[in-house]
Design a protein around this motif. Sequence first.
Motif, PDB file in Angstrom:
ATOM      1  N   LEU A 128      30.527  22.104  27.839  1.00 15.28           N
ATOM      2  CA  LEU A 128      31.956  22.221  27.596  1.00 15.28           C
ATOM      3  C   LEU A 128      32.519  23.044  29.022  1.00 15.28           C
ATOM      4  CD1 LEU A 128      32.221  23.734  24.027  1.00 15.28           C
ATOM      5  CD2 LEU A 128      32.548  21.562  24.738  1.00 15.28           C
ATOM      6  N   GLY A 129      31.723  23.288  29.958  1.00 17.44           N
ATOM      7  CA  GLY A 129      32.074  24.005  31.027  1.00 17.44           C
ATOM      8  C   GLY A 129      32.485  25.509  30.840  1.00 17.44           C
ATOM      9  N   SER A 131      35.625  26.811  31.429  1.00 17.82           N
ATOM     10  CA  SER A 131      37.111  27.023  31.395  1.00 17.82           C
ATOM     11  C   SER A 131      37.821  27.833  30.379  1.00 17.82           C
ATOM     12  CB  SER A 131      37.583  25.320  31.344  1.00 17.82           C
ATOM     13  OG  SER A 131      37.357  24.860  30.042  1.00 17.82           O
ATOM     14  N   VAL A 132      38.991  27.891  30.613  1.00 19.40           N
ATOM     15  CA  VAL A 132      39.746  28.683  29.932  1.00 19.40           C
ATOM     16  C   VAL A 132      39.918  28.125  28.292  1.00 19.40           C
ATOM     17  CG1 VAL A 132      41.995  29.611  29.079  1.00 19.40           C
ATOM     18  CG2 VAL A 132      41.262  29.601  31.424  1.00 19.40           C
ATOM     19  N   LYS A 133      39.769  26.694  28.386  1.00 19.33           N
ATOM     20  CA  LYS A 133      39.826  25.995  27.124  1.00 19.33           C
ATOM     21  C   LYS A 133      38.612  25.833  26.139  1.00 19.33           C
ATOM     22  CE  LYS A 133      44.253  24.559  27.597  1.00 19.33           C
ATOM     23  NZ  LYS A 133      45.159  24.980  26.749  1.00 19.33           N
ATOM     24  N   GLU A 134      37.376  26.384  26.821  1.00 20.44           N
ATOM     25  CA  GLU A 134      36.041  26.244  26.478  1.00 20.44           C
ATOM     26  C   GLU A 134      35.998  26.610  24.880  1.00 20.44           C
ATOM     27  OE1 GLU A 134      31.927  28.768  26.430  1.00 20.44           O
ATOM     28  OE2 GLU A 134      33.312  28.961  27.990  1.00 20.44           O
ATOM     29  N   GLU A 135      36.553  27.789  24.616  1.00 24.84           N
ATOM     30  CA  GLU A 135      36.415  28.241  23.060  1.00 24.84           C
ATOM     31  C   GLU A 135      37.219  27.539  22.267  1.00 24.84           C
ATOM     32  OE1 GLU A 135      36.894  32.505  23.512  1.00 24.84           O
ATOM     33  OE2 GLU A 135      34.597  32.739  23.533  1.00 24.84           O
ATOM     34  N   ASN A 136      38.546  26.823  22.719  1.00 20.22           N
ATOM     35  CA  ASN A 136      39.309  25.988  21.894  1.00 20.22           C
ATOM     36  C   ASN A 136      38.701  24.713  21.613  1.00 20.22           C
ATOM     37  OD1 ASN A 136      41.488  27.437  24.028  1.00 20.22           O
ATOM     38  ND2 ASN A 136      42.225  27.190  22.138  1.00 20.22           N
ATOM     39  N   MET A 137      38.064  24.187  22.625  1.00 28.62           N
ATOM     40  CA  MET A 137      37.300  22.947  22.467  1.00 28.62           C
ATOM     41  C   MET A 137      36.055  23.045  21.375  1.00 28.62           C
ATOM     42  SD  MET A 137      37.060  20.763  26.234  1.00 28.62           S
ATOM     43  CE  MET A 137      36.462  22.244  27.145  1.00 28.62           C
ATOM     44  N   ARG A 138      35.182  24.272  21.580  1.00 32.85           N
ATOM     45  CA  ARG A 138      34.326  24.436  20.707  1.00 32.85           C
ATOM     46  C   ARG A 138      34.874  24.677  19.189  1.00 32.85           C
ATOM     47  NH1 ARG A 138      32.498  28.660  23.149  1.00 32.85           N
ATOM     48  NH2 ARG A 138      31.177  27.488  24.624  1.00 32.85           N
ATOM     49  N   ALA A 139      36.045  25.362  19.272  1.00 33.80           N
ATOM     50  CA  ALA A 139      36.520  25.567  17.677  1.00 33.80           C
ATOM     51  C   ALA A 139      36.977  24.375  17.221  1.00 33.80           C
ATOM     52  CB  ALA A 139      37.605  26.445  17.894  1.00 33.80           C
ATOM     53  N   ASN A 140      37.308  23.450  17.965  1.00 33.22           N
ATOM     54  CA  ASN A 140      37.881  22.137  17.397  1.00 33.22           C
ATOM     55  C   ASN A 140      36.749  21.285  16.992  1.00 33.22           C
ATOM     56  OD1 ASN A 140      40.454  22.505  17.922  1.00 33.22           O
ATOM     57  ND2 ASN A 140      40.773  21.565  19.729  1.00 33.22           N
ATOM     58  N   ILE A 141      35.691  21.122  17.898  1.00 32.37           N
ATOM     59  CA  ILE A 141      34.530  20.473  17.405  1.00 32.37           C
ATOM     60  C   ILE A 141      33.974  21.155  16.191  1.00 32.37           C
ATOM     61  CG2 ILE A 141      32.041  20.038  18.157  1.00 32.37           C
ATOM     62  CD1 ILE A 141      33.124  20.071  21.270  1.00 32.37           C
ATOM     63  N   MET A 142      33.606  22.606  15.989  1.00 31.38           N
ATOM     64  CA  MET A 142      33.231  22.848  15.144  1.00 31.38           C
ATOM     65  C   MET A 142      33.746  22.586  13.607  1.00 31.38           C
ATOM     66  SD  MET A 142      30.305  24.171  13.893  1.00 31.38           S
ATOM     67  CE  MET A 142      29.517  24.956  15.563  1.00 31.38           C
TER      68      MET A 142
END
Length: 153
Positions: A128-129, A131-142
Motif C-alpha cells: 500500500l505504500g 502514503s497518507v491514504k494507506e490506512e484509508n485503503m487498508r480500511a476499505n480493503i478490510m
Amino acid sequence: MSHQNTSDMIEAYLKKILEESEMIEIRRAEMADLFNCVPSQINYVINTRFTVQRGYTVESKRGGGGYIRIEKVQVSNYHQFLEQVNQLFDQILSEKDAIAIIQKLYEEGILSKREGNLLLVTISKVVLGKSVKEENMRANIMHGILERLSYEL
C-alpha cells in the motif's frame, strides 16, 4: 533458553490460563508482584494484546476490590462475528490492527493459512505504500473482505 521480555511472559501466562478457562479475573497489583514489574506494564499487556481484534473482551473495575476480567470472545455465529469486527473500524485501519483481525479470522477457521498470508501481503505497508491514504485503503480493503466473507459463510 529463549529470552522473552516481561510483556511476552505476562501474555503467555494469561493465555495459558485462558486455555483452561473461558474467563479469568486478575488483580493488577498481584500480577505485577508475580512478574516483578510495575502495574502499568500489566495494563500495557492487556490493552495491546487482549483486544477485541484478537478475540478478547476486557472489563475492569477500579478501587479496593478492583479486578480485570479477560474473556475469550465466543464465535458461534460467524456472520455476527464478522459484522462486529467490521464495525470496529471506520475510515482508517492500522496495519497492526489489520494483522490482528486476519490472525483472528485464521484462528477461527474462517481463513486458511494460505488465504491469511495472501491477505497479509495485500494490506501491508510494502504493497500500500507509506502514503497518507494507506490506512484509508487498508480500511476499505478490510471492509470489503469482511463483507464478502459474511455472505459466503
